[in-house]
Enzyme design. Structure first.
Site, short mmCIF file in Angstrom:
data_model
loop_
_atom_site.label_atom_id
_atom_site.label_comp_id
_atom_site.label_asym_id
_atom_site.label_seq_id
_atom_site.Cartn_x
_atom_site.Cartn_y
_atom_site.Cartn_z
N SER A 232 -92.90 -48.31 -87.80
CA SER A 232 -92.98 -47.35 -88.89
C SER A 232 -93.01 -48.08 -90.23
CB SER A 232 -91.82 -46.34 -88.79
OG SER A 232 -92.06 -45.21 -89.59
N GLU A 345 -97.38 -39.45 -81.80
CA GLU A 345 -96.65 -39.81 -83.03
C GLU A 345 -96.19 -38.59 -83.81
OE1 GLU A 345 -95.69 -42.71 -84.14
OE2 GLU A 345 -96.87 -44.18 -83.05
N HIS A 440 -93.01 -40.77 -82.02
CA HIS A 440 -92.69 -41.81 -82.99
C HIS A 440 -91.35 -42.45 -82.61
CE1 HIS A 440 -93.47 -43.75 -86.78
NE2 HIS A 440 -92.30 -43.38 -87.30
#
Length: 550
Positions: A232, A345, A440
């Site tokens: 990220s 995600e 994610h």
């Protein structure tokens, strides 16, 4: 922990291990670990046995001067030497951020048994080494955490390095400044720093890499094989550092998990000039003054609470131009890269706001896709509410996926080892918890081969159903071994692993799929989705920057 007798003897007689001018080691193996003090350029450091036999952990090592007082918002400075033997058995303070209950769900850096404190004096790193002594020249892996540029720490349980170190690498985690203390531009700072301000956290990372270049050999590491990896915001910083002129020569390889220089989507990078004005306006509103002297006199907690960090920007020194231009013209740093993302995600967004209906989906098409509505509708056809619900989170996932492939393509284009993946494995989730699929952060436990550690937000897969599960453990061993092999040689392939094809072996709609039920080359985005994101990049990035469409 080390027996009290060892600790007392070591601290009482530092003269026997006199300091030298270069980074060497007096470490000698005791049993199967490095338990004598290690000599760094700043002083002697005592570690402790790790959680796995043969691994030694050194924690809370200052790699830079404390960024306090007049050093607040300065680029990271060289660390200060210490006398005697420094205790390296406890994590240092994490950087100033928001803990629970203000932050929900709990913060992996502050709301954990590994938390020892929080302060501005936070620029420390942690090392897990399987080496018995210096000179083993093991590859070095350095983790940069995610957290939206606003939180995180090298002490998070999920990133503890014992399992990766046991595979034959030196594993390093570090703290970098977050929020407005780590990402803030200001005209006075720009004047102080020779025409640049704003990427303080990147300067922290660069200083850590320089410290490792000078010292990691003492821990058995090879300073010419440093691999960054992160997820990220940490992955975005990795990609930013791959492109950054100010990071040239500080590392050799990078693994970017779900983030690159444009962030988690497709767009222009913010500029220092725009961020300077935002800082002035916000500081004046919140504190009645925008002077750097006044802001440096305020408590760090007030700065973090009331000023918003800007994230990674074109600051003028570390990053000198929008990196889309840098990568398009082949002027990025020549480092090997693995880049990729997860197939779901955007799944964490499904619970935000009212359910997406066909009517609201179509009504938001122009805002979502601008001049490319027809391409968007072709890429994500939906004629019912149910079909709409199935595709509503996909544009977030797929724009990021396209960006990650662009990163891999650009490194291959300049002749570097470059590899692309698409993580499609759906881990198990506890009953009653939202099933986010390959969401994610879902890949992190597998990359660290650390299924027994608490998860980080948002993809909170099940520790109970994964730790000790033969299928999940085998997959974690596979993914982490790919990462280790890449750190070792620049190529993730190795004995017993499914073959990972080179970029030249992948068609435009193919990737290396990572899945417990069969990793290997497979379909990635559809041609219609690729056409959509190429068009978005062309209009939102390439045209404004005057660069060619990839």
């Amino acid at each position: 922990m080390i027996a009290k007798g060892w600790r007392a003897a070591l601290i009482a007689a530092p003269q026997a291990l006199a300091l030298g001018g270069c980074a060497t080691t007096d470490a000698a193996p005791i049993g199967n670990a490095m338990l004598m003090p290690v000599r760094t350029q700043q002083g002697l450091l005592q570690g402790a046995p790790g959680k796995i036999a043969g691994v030694t952990a050194f924690k809370g090592i200052p790699f830079a001067a404390a960024p306090v007082g007049d050093l607040r918002w300065k680029p990271a400075q060289a660390p200060v030497a210490w006398d005697g033997v420094r205790d390296g058995t406890q994590y240092g303070d994490v950087c100033v951020q928001t803990p629970a209950p203000t932050r929900f769900p709990p913060n992996a850096a502050t709301d954990t048994a590994n938390f020892t404190g929080m302060s501005e004096d936070c620029l420390t790193l942690n090392i897990w080494t399987p080496a018995k002594a210096a000179g083993e020249n093991l590859p070095v892996m350095v983790w940069l955490y995610g957290g939206a540029y606003n939180e995180g720490g090298g002490n998070a349980p999920f990133s503890e390095g014992d399992n990766l170190a046991a595979k034959g690498v030196i594993l390093v985690t570090l703290n970098y400044r977050v929020g407005a203390l780590g990402f803030m531009s200001h005209p006075e700072l720009t004047a102080e720093n020779g025409g640049a301000s704003g990427n303080q956290a990147l300067s922290d990372a660069i200083q850590a890499f320089r410290w490792l270049k000078a010292n990691v050999a003492s821990f058995g590491g090879d300073p010419s094989r440093i691999t960054l990896f992160g997820e990220s915001a940490g992955a975005a910083m990795n990609a930013g550092l791959v492109g950054a002129a100010g990071a040239r020569g500080t590392f050799e390889r990078a693994i970017a998990q779900s983030g690159a220089w444009m962030g988690l989507g497709i767009g222009l990078m913010p500029t220092r000039e725009a961020m300077e004005q935002r800082t002035l306006d916000a500081a004046q509103k919140e504190f009645g003054t925008a002077s750097i002297a006044a802001l440096r006199a305020l408590p760090a907690s007030d700065i973090h609470a009331k000023l918003r960090g800007q994230g990674m920007i074109v600051d003028g020194k570390i990053i000198t131009e929008d990196l889309s231009k840098t990568f398009a013209e082949g002027r990025q740093n020549k480092v090997d890269v693995i880049s990729g993302s997860n197939s779901d995600e955007g799944s964490f967004t499904r619970g935000f706001g009212p359910p997406t209906t066909l009517e609201s989906w179509n009504g938001g098409a122009a805002q979502r896709w601008g001049d490319h509505v027809a391409l968007g509708q072709a890429a994500y056809p939906a004629t019912t509410d149910a079909e709409t619900a199935a595709v509503a989170s996909k544009p977030f996932s797929d724009a990021l996926a396209w960006h990650m492939r662009l990163f891999a393509d650009k490194q291959a284009w300049i002749g570097e080892n470059s590899w692309h993946y698409f993580f499609t494995h759906e881990p198990p989730y506890d009953e009653g918890r939202a099933d986010l699929g390959a969401g994610h952060t879902a890949e992190i436990p597998y990359a660290f081969d650390n299924l027994a550690a608490p998860r980080t937000y948002p993809a909170g897969s099940s520790v109970t159903l994964m730790a000790g599960n033969p299928r999940e453990e085998a997959f974690a061993d596979q993914v982490s071994q790919y990462w280790v092999n890449f750190a070792r040689t620049g190529n993730p392939n190795g004995p017993g692993l499914p073959y990972w094809p080179t970029m030249a072996e992948l068609a435009a709609n193919e990737s290396m799929l990572l899945d417990a039920d069969g990793s290997g080359k497979g379909s990635w985005l559809t041609p219609a989705q690729i056409a959509l994101y190429r068009a978005i990049y062309a209009s939102r990035v390439a045209a404004p920057l005057g660069i060619a469409q990839p």
